[in-house]
Design a protein around this motif. Sequence first.
Motif, PDB file in Angstrom:
ATOM      1  N   GLN A  59       0.827  -1.205   0.000  1.00 16.21           N
ATOM      2  CA  GLN A  59       0.000   0.000   0.000  1.00 16.21           C
ATOM      3  C   GLN A  59       0.861   1.254   0.000  1.00 16.21           C
ATOM      4  OE1 GLN A  59      -3.203   0.323  -0.433  1.00 16.21           O
ATOM      5  NE2 GLN A  59      -3.145   2.555  -0.188  1.00 16.21           N
ATOM      6  N   ALA A  60       1.976   1.234   0.724  1.00 15.15           N
ATOM      7  CA  ALA A  60       2.888   2.379   0.720  1.00 15.15           C
ATOM      8  C   ALA A  60       3.511   2.587  -0.659  1.00 15.15           C
ATOM      9  CB  ALA A  60       3.971   2.177   1.768  1.00 15.15           C
ATOM     10  N   VAL A  61       3.807   1.499  -1.363  1.00 14.88           N
ATOM     11  CA  VAL A  61       4.338   1.615  -2.718  1.00 14.88           C
ATOM     12  C   VAL A  61       3.303   2.265  -3.638  1.00 14.88           C
ATOM     13  CG1 VAL A  61       5.107   0.288  -4.723  1.00 14.88           C
ATOM     14  CG2 VAL A  61       5.939  -0.304  -2.453  1.00 14.88           C
ATOM     15  N   ARG A  62       2.034   1.921  -3.466  1.00 16.28           N
ATOM     16  CA  ARG A  62       0.971   2.559  -4.269  1.00 16.28           C
ATOM     17  C   ARG A  62       0.947   4.067  -4.022  1.00 16.28           C
ATOM     18  NH1 ARG A  62      -2.483  -1.777  -2.299  1.00 16.28           N
ATOM     19  NH2 ARG A  62      -2.540  -3.486  -3.825  1.00 16.28           N
ATOM     20  N   LEU A  74       3.836   5.676  -5.844  1.00 20.50           N
ATOM     21  CA  LEU A  74       3.598   5.761  -7.291  1.00 20.50           C
ATOM     22  C   LEU A  74       2.571   6.841  -7.615  1.00 20.50           C
ATOM     23  CD1 LEU A  74       3.566   1.980  -8.278  1.00 20.50           C
ATOM     24  CD2 LEU A  74       5.340   3.666  -8.751  1.00 20.50           C
ATOM     25  N   GLN A  75       1.547   6.995  -6.781  1.00 22.81           N
ATOM     26  CA  GLN A  75       0.557   8.048  -7.016  1.00 22.81           C
ATOM     27  C   GLN A  75       1.193   9.431  -6.920  1.00 22.81           C
ATOM     28  OE1 GLN A  75      -2.559   7.352  -4.192  1.00 22.81           O
ATOM     29  NE2 GLN A  75      -3.410   5.596  -5.298  1.00 22.81           N
ATOM     30  N   LEU A  76       1.988   9.660  -5.885  1.00 22.89           N
ATOM     31  CA  LEU A  76       2.651  10.954  -5.748  1.00 22.89           C
ATOM     32  C   LEU A  76       3.572  11.222  -6.934  1.00 22.89           C
ATOM     33  CD1 LEU A  76       3.582  10.887  -1.945  1.00 22.89           C
ATOM     34  CD2 LEU A  76       1.796  12.262  -3.020  1.00 22.89           C
ATOM     35  N   THR A  77       4.307  10.198  -7.368  1.00 24.59           N
ATOM     36  CA  THR A  77       5.218  10.367  -8.501  1.00 24.59           C
ATOM     37  C   THR A  77       4.456  10.677  -9.781  1.00 24.59           C
ATOM     38  OG1 THR A  77       6.752   8.801  -7.470  1.00 24.59           O
ATOM     39  CG2 THR A  77       7.065   9.272  -9.809  1.00 24.59           C
ATOM     40  N   ALA A  78       3.364   9.959 -10.030  1.00 24.98           N
ATOM     41  CA  ALA A  78       2.592  10.165 -11.262  1.00 24.98           C
ATOM     42  C   ALA A  78       1.967  11.553 -11.291  1.00 24.98           C
ATOM     43  CB  ALA A  78       1.521   9.085 -11.388  1.00 24.98           C
ATOM     44  N   ALA A  90       1.162  17.737  -0.476  1.00 21.18           N
ATOM     45  CA  ALA A  90       2.353  17.050  -0.989  1.00 21.18           C
ATOM     46  C   ALA A  90       2.414  17.114  -2.511  1.00 21.18           C
ATOM     47  CB  ALA A  90       2.365  15.603  -0.518  1.00 21.18           C
ATOM     48  N   VAL A  91       1.273  16.900  -3.172  1.00 19.59           N
ATOM     49  CA  VAL A  91       1.256  16.955  -4.636  1.00 19.59           C
ATOM     50  C   VAL A  91       1.573  18.364  -5.121  1.00 19.59           C
ATOM     51  CG1 VAL A  91      -0.243  16.745  -6.653  1.00 19.59           C
ATOM     52  CG2 VAL A  91      -0.305  14.993  -4.878  1.00 19.59           C
ATOM     53  N   ILE A  92       1.022  19.385  -4.464  1.00 17.17           N
ATOM     54  CA  ILE A  92       1.294  20.761  -4.864  1.00 17.17           C
ATOM     55  C   ILE A  92       2.775  21.080  -4.709  1.00 17.17           C
ATOM     56  CG2 ILE A  92       0.883  23.177  -4.258  1.00 17.17           C
ATOM     57  CD1 ILE A  92      -1.982  22.406  -3.573  1.00 17.17           C
ATOM     58  N   GLY A  93       3.334  20.729  -3.555  1.00 12.13           N
ATOM     59  CA  GLY A  93       4.747  21.015  -3.331  1.00 12.13           C
ATOM     60  C   GLY A  93       5.660  20.296  -4.311  1.00 12.13           C
ATOM     61  N   LEU A  94       5.410  19.010  -4.540  1.00 11.94           N
ATOM     62  CA  LEU A  94       6.245  18.255  -5.476  1.00 11.94           C
ATOM     63  C   LEU A  94       6.079  18.753  -6.908  1.00 11.94           C
ATOM     64  CD1 LEU A  94       5.670  14.640  -4.088  1.00 11.94           C
ATOM     65  CD2 LEU A  94       7.757  16.001  -3.865  1.00 11.94           C
ATOM     66  N   SER A  95       4.836  19.078  -7.290  1.00 10.12           N
ATOM     67  CA  SER A  95       4.574  19.512  -8.667  1.00 10.12           C
ATOM     68  C   SER A  95       5.197  20.867  -8.957  1.00 10.12           C
ATOM     69  CB  SER A  95       3.067  19.561  -8.925  1.00 10.12           C
ATOM     70  OG  SER A  95       2.473  18.308  -8.715  1.00 10.12           O
ATOM     71  N   LEU A  96       5.050  21.821  -8.038  1.00  9.33           N
ATOM     72  CA  LEU A  96       5.599  23.158  -8.274  1.00  9.33           C
ATOM     73  C   LEU A  96       7.120  23.123  -8.346  1.00  9.33           C
ATOM     74  CD1 LEU A  96       3.299  25.354  -6.009  1.00  9.33           C
ATOM     75  CD2 LEU A  96       3.174  25.000  -8.478  1.00  9.33           C
ATOM     76  N   ARG A  97       7.737  22.308  -7.489  1.00 10.27           N
ATOM     77  CA  ARG A  97       9.190  22.200  -7.572  1.00 10.27           C
ATOM     78  C   ARG A  97       9.615  21.496  -8.858  1.00 10.27           C
ATOM     79  NH1 ARG A  97      12.907  18.358  -6.971  1.00 10.27           N
ATOM     80  NH2 ARG A  97      14.994  18.913  -6.221  1.00 10.27           N
ATOM     81  N   GLY A 107      13.690  11.722 -18.059  1.00 14.01           N
ATOM     82  CA  GLY A 107      13.688  10.430 -17.370  1.00 14.01           C
ATOM     83  C   GLY A 107      14.460  10.483 -16.065  1.00 14.01           C
ATOM     84  N   ASN A 108      15.598  11.158 -16.075  1.00 18.13           N
ATOM     85  CA  ASN A 108      16.363  11.305 -14.830  1.00 18.13           C
ATOM     86  C   ASN A 108      15.574  12.096 -13.788  1.00 18.13           C
ATOM     87  OD1 ASN A 108      18.563   9.900 -15.809  1.00 18.13           O
ATOM     88  ND2 ASN A 108      19.615  11.715 -16.536  1.00 18.13           N
ATOM     89  N   GLU A 109      14.872  13.147 -14.231  1.00 16.02           N
ATOM     90  CA  GLU A 109      14.080  13.939 -13.296  1.00 16.02           C
ATOM     91  C   GLU A 109      12.949  13.113 -12.697  1.00 16.02           C
ATOM     92  OE1 GLU A 109      14.362  16.980 -12.077  1.00 16.02           O
ATOM     93  OE2 GLU A 109      16.267  17.291 -13.100  1.00 16.02           O
ATOM     94  N   THR A 110      12.318  12.267 -13.503  1.00 19.13           N
ATOM     95  CA  THR A 110      11.234  11.434 -12.994  1.00 19.13           C
ATOM     96  C   THR A 110      11.750  10.420 -11.982  1.00 19.13           C
ATOM     97  OG1 THR A 110      10.084  11.678 -15.109  1.00 19.13           O
ATOM     98  CG2 THR A 110       9.347   9.910 -13.663  1.00 19.13           C
ATOM     99  N   ILE A 111      12.881   9.809 -12.287  1.00 20.36           N
ATOM    100  CA  ILE A 111      13.473   8.856 -11.335  1.00 20.36           C
ATOM    101  C   ILE A 111      13.883   9.567 -10.041  1.00 20.36           C
ATOM    102  CG2 ILE A 111      15.461   7.347 -10.955  1.00 20.36           C
ATOM    103  CD1 ILE A 111      15.281   6.586 -13.915  1.00 20.36           C
ATOM    104  N   GLY A 112      14.445  10.769 -10.178  1.00 23.46           N
ATOM    105  CA  GLY A 112      14.788  11.533  -8.989  1.00 23.46           C
ATOM    106  C   GLY A 112      13.560  11.916  -8.177  1.00 23.46           C
ATOM    107  N   LEU A 113      12.455  12.212  -8.869  1.00 23.09           N
ATOM    108  CA  LEU A 113      11.218  12.530  -8.154  1.00 23.09           C
ATOM    109  C   LEU A 113      10.674  11.311  -7.425  1.00 23.09           C
ATOM    110  CD1 LEU A 113       8.898  14.510  -7.552  1.00 23.09           C
ATOM    111  CD2 LEU A 113       7.849  13.788  -9.699  1.00 23.09           C
ATOM    112  N   LEU A 114      10.776  10.131  -8.043  1.00 18.15           N
ATOM    113  CA  LEU A 114      10.328   8.908  -7.373  1.00 18.15           C
ATOM    114  C   LEU A 114      11.045   8.719  -6.049  1.00 18.15           C
ATOM    115  CD1 LEU A 114       8.916   6.083  -7.366  1.00 18.15           C
ATOM    116  CD2 LEU A 114      10.929   5.242  -8.580  1.00 18.15           C
ATOM    117  N   LYS A 115      12.351   8.901  -6.044  1.00 13.90           N
ATOM    118  CA  LYS A 115      13.108   8.761  -4.798  1.00 13.90           C
ATOM    119  C   LYS A 115      12.904   9.961  -3.882  1.00 13.90           C
ATOM    120  CE  LYS A 115      16.769   8.196  -7.262  1.00 13.90           C
ATOM    121  NZ  LYS A 115      18.184   8.014  -7.696  1.00 13.90           N
ATOM    122  N   GLY A 116      12.619  11.129  -4.471  1.00 10.81           N
ATOM    123  CA  GLY A 116      12.411  12.320  -3.661  1.00 10.81           C
ATOM    124  C   GLY A 116      11.099  12.342  -2.910  1.00 10.81           C
ATOM    125  N   THR A 117      10.164  11.467  -3.301  1.00 14.07           N
ATOM    126  CA  THR A 117       8.899  11.411  -2.554  1.00 14.07           C
ATOM    127  C   THR A 117       9.110  10.952  -1.121  1.00 14.07           C
ATOM    128  OG1 THR A 117       8.543   9.169  -3.424  1.00 14.07           O
ATOM    129  CG2 THR A 117       7.494  10.988  -4.598  1.00 14.07           C
TER     130      THR A 117
END
Length: 339
Positions: free
Chosen positions: A80-83, A86-90, A172-179, A231-241
């Motif tokens: 469930q935490a992985v879901r 993934l939602q935050l990353t998407a 969280a989505v607003i903060g991650l998206s704006l950055r 692609g690098n930015e997306t992978i970095g965002l996945l770990k940055g969540t």
Amino acid sequence: MPSTTDTAPPGAAAPGSGQAPPPPDDPASLRVVPARHHARWAAALAVVVLAAQFVHGLATNPVWEWHVFRDYVLSETIVQAVRVTLQLTAYATVLGFLLGTVLAFMRLSRSPVLRTVAWTYIWVFRSIPMIVQLVFWFNLSALYQELGVGIPFGPVFWSVDSNSLIGTIGAAVIGLSLRQAAYAAEVVRGGVVSVDPGQLEAAAALGIPRLRQIRRIVLPQAMRAILPTAGNETIGLLKGTSVVYVMAIGELFYQVQVVYGRNGRVIPLLLVATAWYVVLTSLLSVAQYYVERHFARGADRTPPPTPLERARRLARDVRTAAERRERPVVPPKPLGGKP
């Protein structure tokens, strides 16, 4: 009278043979000695020994507690935490790149107002650490208790409480998206700038509208330069969540912290999080490979085979070789006669 035997030097022609001796610089007369790469072999041996030691430590060190890893890696709490991760990353990837594309074209605009606003946005959001931005958006209600719609500097027609409109996940989505938008803007701008300006001049000469030029000419070519960095930015965002643990959101790293805070199994639980991040990053890398391959069709008409195509070709070659071995060998008939 005793006879004498003349001895010729090595490589010289025998007397009376009629052959001229080879020149001393003839490559055919030189001895070929393969190059020795002693340093390369020593380095390879050292790497193999270190890798074997690391694998041996993983298998034999009891601190890793692989039985605990097996119990939690596919548990309902972790999945469930992985879901949530993934939602935050998407959400942050889609919203960030949409806003980043707008900001990129604002920076490329001829309007000094649009260029200044876009540059200021990128400067601000790249200067502030992500954790500070997340905490700020999490405490937005302390700054604006209500959010409403109305006339600027005039009356408000409709308003709603900030806490009910923007929850924890929303903050969280607003903060991650704006950055993410600040970094995506520079990625998109770099890809657009890499397109030859002559393409736009030719499109304008043909009377193609500006929006269609961007959508059908500029972006398809710019994607080849955008995708590797995106692609690098997306992978970095996945770990940055994992930073959203400060907001007590049940993503992967936060749940791992909760579990090992309860049972004290820190090392195997951190290994669980590591394994999931490696798997998710690998899947994103595979997706990036195929997307890049899709947009490279215009530049590379004969792309190299994919790993799946190589596997299929290898299986086909093995099957063909097996069929040839099983096929009976028919002896050839003699010419001009009966067998």
